[in-house]
Design a protein around this motif. Sequence first.
Motif, short mmCIF file in Angstrom:
data_model
loop_
_atom_site.label_atom_id
_atom_site.label_comp_id
_atom_site.label_asym_id
_atom_site.label_seq_id
_atom_site.Cartn_x
_atom_site.Cartn_y
_atom_site.Cartn_z
N ARG A 31 0.82 -1.21 0.00
CA ARG A 31 0.00 0.00 0.00
C ARG A 31 0.85 1.26 0.00
NH1 ARG A 31 -3.47 -0.35 5.12
NH2 ARG A 31 -4.09 1.73 4.40
N ARG A 32 1.97 1.24 0.72
CA ARG A 32 2.76 2.46 0.90
C ARG A 32 3.79 2.71 -0.19
NH1 ARG A 32 -0.90 4.65 3.99
NH2 ARG A 32 -1.11 3.70 6.06
N LEU A 33 4.29 1.66 -0.81
CA LEU A 33 5.37 1.83 -1.79
C LEU A 33 5.00 2.70 -2.99
CD1 LEU A 33 7.04 -1.70 -1.74
CD2 LEU A 33 8.18 0.49 -1.32
N SER A 49 10.66 -12.15 1.70
CA SER A 49 9.58 -12.45 0.77
C SER A 49 8.78 -11.18 0.52
CB SER A 49 8.66 -13.54 1.32
OG SER A 49 8.06 -13.12 2.54
N ALA A 50 7.92 -11.24 -0.48
CA ALA A 50 7.11 -10.07 -0.82
C ALA A 50 5.86 -10.53 -1.54
CB ALA A 50 7.88 -9.09 -1.70
N GLU A 55 6.79 -7.59 -5.55
CA GLU A 55 7.82 -8.22 -6.37
C GLU A 55 7.85 -7.61 -7.77
OE1 GLU A 55 9.34 -12.71 -7.67
OE2 GLU A 55 7.59 -12.45 -6.37
N ALA A 56 6.68 -7.29 -8.28
CA ALA A 56 6.62 -6.67 -9.61
C ALA A 56 7.30 -5.30 -9.61
CB ALA A 56 5.17 -6.54 -10.06
N MET A 57 7.18 -4.55 -8.51
CA MET A 57 7.86 -3.25 -8.42
C MET A 57 9.37 -3.44 -8.47
SD MET A 57 5.58 -1.48 -5.39
CE MET A 57 3.81 -1.77 -5.31
N GLU A 62 11.69 -0.31 -9.91
CA GLU A 62 11.22 0.85 -9.15
C GLU A 62 11.78 0.85 -7.73
OE1 GLU A 62 6.84 1.83 -10.82
OE2 GLU A 62 7.02 -0.14 -9.87
N ILE A 63 12.13 -0.31 -7.23
CA ILE A 63 12.76 -0.43 -5.91
C ILE A 63 13.88 -1.45 -6.00
CG2 ILE A 63 10.61 0.14 -4.71
CD1 ILE A 63 10.29 -2.84 -4.08
N ARG A 64 14.81 -1.41 -5.03
CA ARG A 64 15.81 -2.46 -4.88
C ARG A 64 15.34 -3.40 -3.78
NH1 ARG A 64 18.87 1.98 -5.41
NH2 ARG A 64 19.05 2.19 -3.15
#
Length: 411
Positions: A31-33, A49-50, A55-57, A62-64
């Motif tokens: 929600r926050r990312l 895990s995510a 994981e798609a981000m 978009e993120i590391r």
Amino acid sequence: MPAATHPAYPVGLRLTNRKTVVIGGGQVAQRRLPALIAAGADITLISPSATPSVEAMADAGEIRWTRRRYEEGDLADAWYVLIATGDRAANAVASAEAERGRTWCVRSDDAEAATAWTPATGRTEGVTLAVLSTEAADRDPRRTAALRDALVEALRDGTVTVQREHTAGVALVGGGPGDPDLITVRGRRLLAEADVVIADRLGPRDLLDELPPHVEVIDAAKIPYGRQMGQEAINQALVDHAKQGKAVVRLKGGDPFVFGRGMEEAQALAAEGIPVTVVPGISSSISVPGAAGIPVTHRGVAHEFTVVSGHVAPDDARSLVDWSAMARLTGTLVILMGVDKIGKIAEALVAHGKDPATPVALVQEGTTAAQRRVDATLATVGATVVAEGVKPPAVIVVGPVVHENPVRNPR
């Protein structure tokens, strides 16, 4: 005085290219990312895990993503940290590191142990509204979220207005299929800011009653086989009012560019050097069948749908529709503006090989209080329209999806 007795100090963080750490890859992070990404933050996710969305981000760059649990030192040089795991002990350790490093820290598991709180936020037209409780003892997120939603909605629909720089020009606004709740947020806001509204009969008429008294409303109704304002006259009215420096909204039914002559109006305005804004609308070709419980596509039944205009009969030299190709389709055929021509259309489809038993549904006044649905087949639809007194506007759906109707009380 204990920190808990003081209200939080509201501030906007500018995180562009600044190190931001998110610990935990679950629902809170999901929600926050997006907001942190939109803020341009340099984000590192630390979690073994995510969720698939998180994981798609990471896959999109978009993120590391550091695929392990939090370790001491992970927050070095961070400006902001979000701790969102279910391990309270690990959260406390990370929170302590953030405190030592003077890094603002949000904790999803223990707001009172955090040094920052996330407000309920909403965005509209370049403005971010943030609602934050002033008392720690009264931090019910449902209350702040409800207040946020009410304020954002009031700004979007014009209930609350903020003085804006007046911009002359024309907005071609798709009003949707008729239900006033189905106009887009942007369309409703532009209506609230208009000086002149040139409205179609098929637009969401109930919204006109909400306009301030000073707004001039011009009826551009095109009643089939009856009184109507010619297209040239509509184009001229748009040009004339815009040249007077007024903010003009051309309120159309459905989407401006789906059999709505929106491009003709845009071209007329462009020829006069008048700026045009196009606001897409929900097309009746999809929304009206949906409101009647008919999916235009359905797995195993229809893998495609085709939208055609029925205002010209198949045997008319002006027709641009390849009806033989329409008859060969195995998916859904949606016909707009075809009530008076449906008999000839059905005959053409059958003549080109379509099964006469193919189901047909006619949805009149879709999404409005007057909505009604009449079912037939290609063999019977011509007579059914006459017998049932079906009148425009009505959306006609042809194909097996007509029988895929699990909705007991559509609309």
